[in-house]
Design a protein around this motif. Structure first.
Motif, PDB file in Angstrom:
ATOM      1  N   GLN A 163       0.834  -1.275  -0.217  1.00 51.52           N
ATOM      2  CA  GLN A 163       0.138  -0.224  -0.019  1.00 51.52           C
ATOM      3  C   GLN A 163       0.989   1.257  -0.080  1.00 51.52           C
ATOM      4  N   GLY A 164       2.073   0.980   0.056  1.00 48.21           N
ATOM      5  CA  GLY A 164       2.937   2.386   0.192  1.00 48.21           C
ATOM      6  C   GLY A 164       3.015   3.067   1.466  1.00 48.21           C
ATOM      7  N   ASN A 165       2.543   2.178   2.575  1.00 45.03           N
ATOM      8  CA  ASN A 165       2.432   3.071   3.763  1.00 45.03           C
ATOM      9  C   ASN A 165       3.897   3.342   4.771  1.00 45.03           C
ATOM     10  N   TRP A 166       5.027   2.592   3.966  1.00 41.25           N
ATOM     11  CA  TRP A 166       6.394   2.811   4.590  1.00 41.25           C
ATOM     12  C   TRP A 166       7.182   2.412   3.319  1.00 41.25           C
ATOM     13  N   PHE A 167       8.357   3.182   3.634  1.00 45.79           N
ATOM     14  CA  PHE A 167       9.503   2.431   2.570  1.00 45.79           C
ATOM     15  C   PHE A 167      10.770   2.428   3.249  1.00 45.79           C
ATOM     16  N   LYS A 168      11.631   1.611   2.651  1.00 47.80           N
ATOM     17  CA  LYS A 168      12.976   1.738   3.281  1.00 47.80           C
ATOM     18  C   LYS A 168      13.999   2.016   2.297  1.00 47.80           C
ATOM     19  N   VAL A 169      14.938   2.688   2.586  1.00 52.70           N
ATOM     20  CA  VAL A 169      16.042   3.007   1.494  1.00 52.70           C
ATOM     21  C   VAL A 169      17.517   2.536   2.177  1.00 52.70           C
ATOM     22  N   ALA A 170      18.328   2.218   1.312  1.00 51.59           N
ATOM     23  CA  ALA A 170      19.801   1.886   1.646  1.00 51.59           C
ATOM     24  C   ALA A 170      20.609   3.020   1.175  1.00 51.59           C
ATOM     25  N   VAL A 171      21.173   3.677   2.067  1.00 52.29           N
ATOM     26  CA  VAL A 171      21.970   4.934   1.877  1.00 52.29           C
ATOM     27  C   VAL A 171      23.606   4.539   1.804  1.00 52.29           C
ATOM     28  N   ILE A 172      24.141   4.692   1.044  1.00 52.19           N
ATOM     29  CA  ILE A 172      25.656   4.630   1.028  1.00 52.19           C
ATOM     30  C   ILE A 172      26.387   5.641   1.842  1.00 52.19           C
ATOM     31  N   PRO A 173      27.675   5.190   2.262  1.00 53.58           N
ATOM     32  CA  PRO A 173      28.442   6.497   3.400  1.00 53.58           C
ATOM     33  C   PRO A 173      28.570   7.510   2.654  1.00 53.58           C
ATOM     34  N   HIS A 174      28.938   7.568   1.610  1.00 53.22           N
ATOM     35  CA  HIS A 174      29.271   9.174   0.792  1.00 53.22           C
ATOM     36  C   HIS A 174      27.905   9.824   0.963  1.00 53.22           C
ATOM     37  N   THR A 175      26.729   9.246   0.741  1.00 53.20           N
ATOM     38  CA  THR A 175      25.514  10.155   0.442  1.00 53.20           C
ATOM     39  C   THR A 175      25.279  10.491   2.174  1.00 53.20           C
ATOM     40  N   TYR A 176      25.244   9.280   2.849  1.00 55.51           N
ATOM     41  CA  TYR A 176      24.897   9.562   4.367  1.00 55.51           C
ATOM     42  C   TYR A 176      25.627  10.920   5.065  1.00 55.51           C
ATOM     43  N   HIS A 177      26.815  10.849   4.700  1.00 59.48           N
ATOM     44  CA  HIS A 177      27.788  11.918   5.317  1.00 59.48           C
ATOM     45  C   HIS A 177      27.800  13.197   4.933  1.00 59.48           C
ATOM     46  N   GLN A 178      27.264  13.330   3.314  1.00 54.84           N
ATOM     47  CA  GLN A 178      27.372  14.590   2.638  1.00 54.84           C
ATOM     48  C   GLN A 178      26.066  15.351   2.585  1.00 54.84           C
ATOM     49  N   THR A 179      25.177  14.598   3.176  1.00 52.80           N
ATOM     50  CA  THR A 179      23.668  15.314   3.261  1.00 52.80           C
ATOM     51  C   THR A 179      23.314  15.485   4.884  1.00 52.80           C
ATOM     52  N   ASN A 180      22.194  16.104   4.959  1.00 50.26           N
ATOM     53  CA  ASN A 180      21.926  16.082   6.386  1.00 50.26           C
ATOM     54  C   ASN A 180      21.085  14.966   6.792  1.00 50.26           C
ATOM     55  N   LEU A 181      21.046  13.725   6.104  1.00 47.98           N
ATOM     56  CA  LEU A 181      20.496  12.322   6.532  1.00 47.98           C
ATOM     57  C   LEU A 181      21.303  12.055   8.016  1.00 47.98           C
ATOM     58  N   SER A 182      22.588  12.363   7.989  1.00 46.75           N
ATOM     59  CA  SER A 182      23.312  11.862   9.178  1.00 46.75           C
ATOM     60  C   SER A 182      22.863  12.922  10.407  1.00 46.75           C
ATOM     61  N   TYR A 183      22.172  13.924  10.077  1.00 42.75           N
ATOM     62  CA  TYR A 183      21.780  14.614  11.570  1.00 42.75           C
ATOM     63  C   TYR A 183      20.545  14.266  11.867  1.00 42.75           C
ATOM     64  N   LEU A 184      19.799  13.275  11.234  1.00 40.07           N
ATOM     65  CA  LEU A 184      18.368  12.862  11.454  1.00 40.07           C
ATOM     66  C   LEU A 184      18.431  12.061  12.670  1.00 40.07           C
ATOM     67  N   LYS A 185      17.029  12.305  13.592  1.00 36.94           N
ATOM     68  CA  LYS A 185      17.061  11.546  14.769  1.00 36.94           C
ATOM     69  C   LYS A 185      15.373  10.815  14.292  1.00 36.94           C
ATOM     70  N   ILE A 186      15.131   9.878  15.139  1.00 38.48           N
ATOM     71  CA  ILE A 186      13.839   8.937  15.074  1.00 38.48           C
ATOM     72  C   ILE A 186      12.807  10.244  15.232  1.00 38.48           C
ATOM     73  N   ASP A 187      11.814   9.894  14.309  1.00 38.04           N
ATOM     74  CA  ASP A 187      10.488  11.038  14.285  1.00 38.04           C
ATOM     75  C   ASP A 187      10.727  12.336  13.656  1.00 38.04           C
ATOM     76  N   ASP A 188      12.175  12.465  13.153  1.00 37.00           N
ATOM     77  CA  ASP A 188      12.365  13.913  12.490  1.00 37.00           C
ATOM     78  C   ASP A 188      11.721  13.826  11.245  1.00 37.00           C
ATOM     79  N   GLU A 189      11.002  14.819  10.695  1.00 39.27           N
ATOM     80  CA  GLU A 189      10.299  15.042   9.637  1.00 39.27           C
ATOM     81  C   GLU A 189      11.219  15.399   8.540  1.00 39.27           C
ATOM     82  N   VAL A 190      10.849  14.868   7.204  1.00 42.50           N
ATOM     83  CA  VAL A 190      11.569  15.164   5.814  1.00 42.50           C
ATOM     84  C   VAL A 190      10.516  15.226   4.997  1.00 42.50           C
ATOM     85  N   ASN A 191      10.826  16.165   4.018  1.00 41.14           N
ATOM     86  CA  ASN A 191      10.153  16.124   2.801  1.00 41.14           C
ATOM     87  C   ASN A 191      10.311  15.197   1.767  1.00 41.14           C
ATOM     88  N   ILE A 192       9.396  14.848   1.145  1.00 43.45           N
ATOM     89  CA  ILE A 192       9.409  13.886   0.047  1.00 43.45           C
ATOM     90  C   ILE A 192       8.590  14.074  -1.317  1.00 43.45           C
TER      91      ILE A 192
END
Length: 228
Positions: free
Chosen positions: A162-191
């Motif tokens: 149903q698309g109620n949730w989704f998972k992504v696998a993020v490589i280290p380069h992307t994780y550290h070069q973006t603000n994904l590394s600052y996210l905490k559980i329940d933080d909101e994001v733009n989709i």
């Protein structure tokens, strides 16, 4: 139009409730190289217009619709780090996928797992925005499909039917070069869902009569209407 490949982190600093400065590091040469008034820049996946160029970045204004549909209002108040990408030039490399900068809605981080080679992040709707997710995001969540999270081009590794949730696998380069590394559980994001998927859904919707439902779609139906 953008590609979802983040060029730099920036710091958002409020000027007014809807107007702010985006501070860009001086070493972010890709953005600085030809930044001009009137340019489009994706700020955490939100397409904004450069209104004024200042010594440490540029000034932009967000419309009421943008503030309501995205996380920018929170970020203005909190002066947080945001992902920045300048618009795609004709002839430029399309390393991610087509990202318009028109955010469909807000999701939140539900789980973050560090593995040996990647970070596995699970996103789902915020409790207060479940209807927005169901209408504007869920229809475009498919396995191996593209999605932009805070403007980052990512591939959906897993999701429910149903698309109620989704998972992504993020490589280290992307994780550290973006603000994904600052996210905490329940933080909101733009989709933002894949624009190609939106057009296909629109075309199929026009082809369905009032008595049909999505479950009526078959190989014969697609062939009759020129899709295969």
């Amino acid at each position: 139009m953008f590609t979802g490949l983040i060029q730099s982190l920036g710091l958002i600093r409020p000027l007014e409730t809807d107007r702010f400065t985006l501070c860009i590091p001086q070493d972010a040469t890709t953005i600085w190289s030809d930044l001009a008034i009137g340019d489009s820049v994706a700020v955490d996946g939100v397409c904004l217009t450069v209104e004024e160029i200042v010594s440490d970045g540029f000034v932009a204004t967000a419309s009421p619709e943008t503030l309501q549909r995205t996380t920018l209002s929170q970020q203005i108040q909190q002066s947080t780090y945001v992902n920045l990408e300048s618009s795609l030039r004709v002839g430029g490399k399309l390393g991610g996928h087509f990202v318009t900068g028109h955010v469909d809605g807000i999701g939140c981080l539900k789980e973050s797992i560090s593995t040996e080679k990647a970070w596995e992040l699970i996103f789902a709707p915020s409790p207060s925005l479940s209807q927005q997710w169901e209408q504007s995001i869920a229809p475009y969540i498919i396995p191996k499909g593209s999605v932009a999270v805070n403007g980052i081009s990512l591939t959906i590794a897993d999701c429910d039917a149903q698309g109620n949730w989704f998972k992504v696998a993020v490589i280290p380069h992307t994780y550290h070069q973006t603000n994904l590394s600052y996210l905490k559980i329940d933080d909101e994001v733009n989709i933002e869902g894949d624009i190609l998927g939106k057009y296909v859904a629109k075309l199929l919707g026009h082809s369905l009569d009032s008595h049909r439902t999505p479950t009526d779609i078959s190989l014969n139906f697609l062939s009759e209407h020129g899709y295969v």
